[in-house]
Design an enzyme around this catalytic site. Structure first.
Site, PDB file in Angstrom:
ATOM      1  CG  ASP A 141     103.024  33.960  65.260  1.00 33.01           C
ATOM      2  OD1 ASP A 141     101.994  33.226  65.621  1.00 33.01           O
ATOM      3  OD2 ASP A 141     103.755  34.257  66.058  1.00 33.01           O
TER       4      ASP A 141
HETATM    5  C1  GLC Z   1     108.185  34.743  65.876  1.00 31.39           C
HETATM    6  C2  GLC Z   1     107.155  33.738  66.671  1.00 31.39           C
HETATM    7  C3  GLC Z   1     107.264  32.399  66.091  1.00 31.39           C
HETATM    8  C4  GLC Z   1     106.576  32.346  64.680  1.00 31.39           C
HETATM    9  C5  GLC Z   1     107.391  33.497  63.930  1.00 31.39           C
HETATM   10  C6  GLC Z   1     106.864  33.601  62.617  1.00 31.39           C
HETATM   11  O1  GLC Z   1     109.389  34.356  65.737  1.00 31.39           O
HETATM   12  O2  GLC Z   1     107.847  33.349  68.186  1.00 31.39           O
HETATM   13  O3  GLC Z   1     106.150  31.520  67.030  1.00 31.39           O
HETATM   14  O4  GLC Z   1     106.469  31.224  63.980  1.00 31.39           O
HETATM   15  O5  GLC Z   1     107.537  34.630  64.664  1.00 31.39           O
HETATM   16  O6  GLC Z   1     105.572  34.668  62.695  1.00 31.39           O
END
Ligand code: GLC
Length: 803
Positions: free
Chosen positions: A494
């Site tokens: 993210d």
């Molecule tokens: C958090 C989010 C997930 C994402 C991960 C890596 O766990 O909930 O959707 O893939 O971070 O950024």
């Protein structure tokens, strides 16, 4: 140093010191009604949605010594007043002779002894019910007769959890409590926000005469709230004020005079906290659960449910920590994730738009499909309802309203407005479901796409197969300058948010894996033409990948909007990323010699004794052009931390190249059960995976955070069961393809699959990593390593010899 121990026989973890480094929690009930209870008796409870229909006020950020959501006080006469203490340690913090919190499956039981009084409190939500039960058993061990009062307390929140925190004018004017007196001096307190008086009332009641009550926090604490939770002044009076709150901070406090206890005598008390449309609607349930037999019957049902759930797969390996996780704690965490996604935990506050994550739940569901295929299918359908007609998906949705949210993309005007990966996960989730169940009819079910017209009717619908096809087509048509898929606002990670035009190698492989899954499915369905078209696209992508993305010693992770690579030796920060090395194996696109080099680079540059880092080196300062990753200091979370969700992908990649020793090492080094004796460093619950551990680039290397709701649970379970132990459902049977450490001599698995039970015994006499040389099913030798589908509710014996 530890704070408790594993009791695998009773399927519990037992906390023996309440001063844990952070609150350790357990989940009760499910999203329909439930939440979590911490080891000091505090509870965050909601009905169907923590954001829009929350019941108790639980403020994670308050110090651990503070009262959160619910508690219980006991008291006995002392001098002119009373000695008040809580059997949960918090909030009175009295010295105790014994303290245990049994973290069980679907319940928590706190057993304590203070001042010679033993109290056992079992906290749970009956299966499918809408109330939290607390069964309290109090025993006098003082050696003399003693009179004991028990005061049960809940603190309410406004149903809109965010409003409770950002509006101190409207909220307090709306909160009201009323008392309903019943026969035999029993009493129920009801509480509601004024606008919900006719539709949603919270009830708090018990099965013992209530001599007085309080519903206003200010009056309960006393002295204009200069009385405290650790010493509420009203508890120095014989009776509470019997005040029905017309506004303000509402609580429920019930005074129970339990009377005289002879030495050794035990008395019990049951409280209920729930929500119904009205007291009248709640009354039958309230009466039912005043009976201790009904309560113990429901507790038995919970343990039957868990026995059934866990019996889907039980393992016996040479590693006791692995057995403990795979047989009890890991599947339990997978189920919690299936219910709550990333919505509610001690770290995920369940407030605002976060809701059920599309990509998150697609991955979570893969961890429980074998255990609860029908519930998993329902969740898959819900998710496809928030997939847009163009194949892409909303990032998350609110479970109560089914309203989708596009995620955090709105604030970033120079970044794309969608996530590049979300929709692709549905392909993996649905094919996992199909291979487990053989339910190919699901592909024909019609499901509406997201976006409704003004009459709230969906504008377009399609079959499940159509949803999968459109997901792949979205990415097929969304590529950048190299011909690789666009990143969008972000992919799985993210926090890397590059400007419009950037390409993602992660999405390349997720898409590639999706294509592989479709090729296998189409071939199974006999649709060679559709399989061929996916194959052509796959081959094209593979070629581009291999021509563009090799950096010399490892694979790159992104191409920025202007074509420069990220995750390359040329970069100063973020030179190498874990996912860029593991996923080329999962997608089958890596060339064998490069794959080996890439995995060795991963091992050399990213692995630590406490887990593998997501990337290296961490960015050292905020850089808007890279995005969220640079908001963390180096070594934390996605900025070079040990982001555990990524670790099982490295385990899987190592099994694909048959390196069972390394795969197992990567598995074992992050097993939380193995952290039990280093809690001073790790801090989180040892019975579940955390999302992240600070890495060796951070001064607090080894500190875990964000436990419970993380994709780590599902993927560690999959990595261990499907790849290390190698028990893999296929369309035509159960494949046995272990990739284990050489030193293992044998292991055993009992696995339910399509209405039959497979007892699988694997022997490794020549101490190899991988490869089956002899395979017998029910005593008959079979070629290959695929146990057939039986569907006959019988037991079948599978014997596999490796080497
Ligand atoms: C958090 C989010 C997930 C994402 C991960 C890596 O766990 O909930 O959707 O893939 O971070 O950024």
């Amino acid at each position: 140093m530890n704070y408790g121990y594993f009791d695998d026989k009773n399927k519990e973890y037992v906390i023996t010191d309440p001063r844990t480094p952070v609150k350790w929690i357990n989940y009760i009930g499910a999203l329909d009604f439930g939440g979590f209870v911490d080891h000091t008796g505090g509870a965050l409870i909601c009905k169907r949605d923590p954001s829009l229909n929350r019941i108790t006020k639980y403020i994670q950020q308050m110090p651990s010594s503070e009262f959160k959501g619910e508690t219980l006080y006991c008291r006995f006469k002392q001098g002119k007043g009373y000695k008040i203490f809580s059997p949960f340690f918090v909030p009175t913090l009295d010295p105790y002779d014994r303290y245990e919190c049994h973290v069980g499956l679907g319940y928590s039981r706190i057993i304590s002894e203070f001042y010679g009084i033993r109290i056992e409190c079992t906290i749970f939500v009956p299966l499918g019910d809408t109330r939290e039960i607390r069964e309290v058993k109090i025993t006098n061990k003082t050696g003399r007769d003693i009179e004991i009062d028990a005061v049960s307390v809940v603190e309410y929140t406004h149903f809109d959890a965010l409003k409770q925190f950002n509006n101190a004018d409207w909220v307090p004017q709306t909160m009201q409590s009323r008392c309903i007196r019943e026969k035999d001096s029993m009493l129920t307190l009801i509480q509601y926000a004024f606008m919900r008086r006719e539709t949603n009332v919270n009830f708090f009641t018990s099965n013992h005469p209530v001599s007085s009550f309080e519903s206003d926090r200010k009056r309960f604490l006393g002295d204009n709230e200069y009385g405290t939770w650790s010493n509420p002044l009203s508890l120095q009076m014989k009776e509470l004020g019997n005040y029905e709150a017309n506004r303000g901070d509402n609580i429920g406090a019930l005074m129970h005079h339990l009377g005289k206890f002879r030495e050794g005598q035990t008395k019990s008390l049951i409280t209920q906290l729930g929500q119904e449309q009205s007291f009248e609607k709640a009354r039958p349930g309230i009466e039912k659960y005043r009976d201790p037999e009904a309560v113990s019957g429901e507790l038995n049902k919970i343990s039957e449910f868990w026995d059934r759930f866990l019996s889907t797969m039980q393992v016996e390996t040479p590693d006791p920590n692995m057995n403990s996780m795979l047989n009890i704690h890991n599947p339990r965490q997978c189920l919690v994730n299936k219910s709550w996604s990333r919505y509610l935990s001690y770290y995920q506050l369940g407030i605002g738009t976060r809701g059920i994550g599309f990509r998150d739940s697609c991955q979570d569901v893969m961890g429980v499909i074998s255990h609860i295929p029908d519930d998993s299918k329902e969740l898959l359908k819900k998710m496809m309802m928030i997939q847009r007609a163009d194949g892409s998906a909303m990032h998350s949705f609110n479970p109560l309203t089914m309203e989708g949210s596009a995620g955090e993309t709105e604030d970033w005007t120079d970044r794309p407005k969608y996530y590049g990966d979300d929709h692709l996960w549905i392909v993996l989730a649905v094919t996992t479901y199909l291979k487990e169940t053989g339910d190919l009819g699901f592909l024909e079910e019609v499901i509406p796409y997201y976006k409704k017209d003004t009459n709230d009717k969906s504008r377009e619908s399609g079959t499940v197969l159509d949803h999968m096809r459109r997901a792949l087509d979205f990415t097929r048509n969304d590529k950048g300058r190299h011909g690789l898929p666009h990143l969008g606002f972000a992919d799985w990670n993210d926090t890397v948010n590059l400007r419009t035009g950037a390409e993602s190698l992660f999405i390349t492989h997720l898409y590639g894996k999706g294509l592989l899954e479709m090729i296998e499915l189409y071939n199974h369905m006999g649709n060679a033409e559709a399989a061929g078209s996916c194959q052509t696209e796959y081959d094209k992508l593979k070629k581009i990948f291999n021509e563009t993305s090799w950096d010399g010693k490892w694979y790159v992770r992104y191409f920025d909007y202007d074509g420069t690579p990220l995750g390359s030796n040329k970069n100063e920060h973020g030179k190498i990323y874990l996912n860029a090395q593991s996923w080329p194996l999962i997608s089958g696109m890596a060339m064998p010699d490069r794959a080996k080099k890439a995995l060795d680079s991963l091992n050399k540059l990213l692995n630590t004794s406490k887990g593998i880092k997501i990337s290296w080196p961490g960015f050292d300062g905020y850089d808007r052009n890279k995005g969220g990753i640079t908001t963390f200091p180096p070594g934390a979370k996605e900025n070079g931390g040990i982001f555990l969700h990524t670790n099982p992908w490295a385990v899987i990649a190592e099994t694909i190249v048959s390196n069972g020793d390394r795969a197992y090492r990567y598995y074992a080094q992050i097993n939380p059960a193995a952290k039990n004796d280093i809690e001073e460093e790790y801090e989180c619950e040892p019975y579940v995976y955390a999302q992240n551990i600070l890495s060796n680039e951070h001064p607090q290397f080894g500190l875990g955070r964000n436990s419970w709701v993380t994709g780590t649970a599902s993927w560690m379970y999959q990595a261990a069961t499907r790849f290390i132990l190698g028990i893999r459902p296929r369309y035509n049977g159960l494949e046995i393809d272990p990739c284990i450490p050489k030193k293992w001599g044998n292991f055993k698995v009992v696995r339910k699959y399509r209405n039959a039970v497979y007892t699988i015994e694997v022997k490794n006499p020549r101490h190899v990593n991988r490869g089956i040389s002899q395979f017998k099913v029910d005593g008959k030798e079979i070629k290959g390593n695929l146990a057939p589908v039986f569907r006959d509710n019988r037991n079948h014996m599978v014997e596999a010899v490796m080497g």
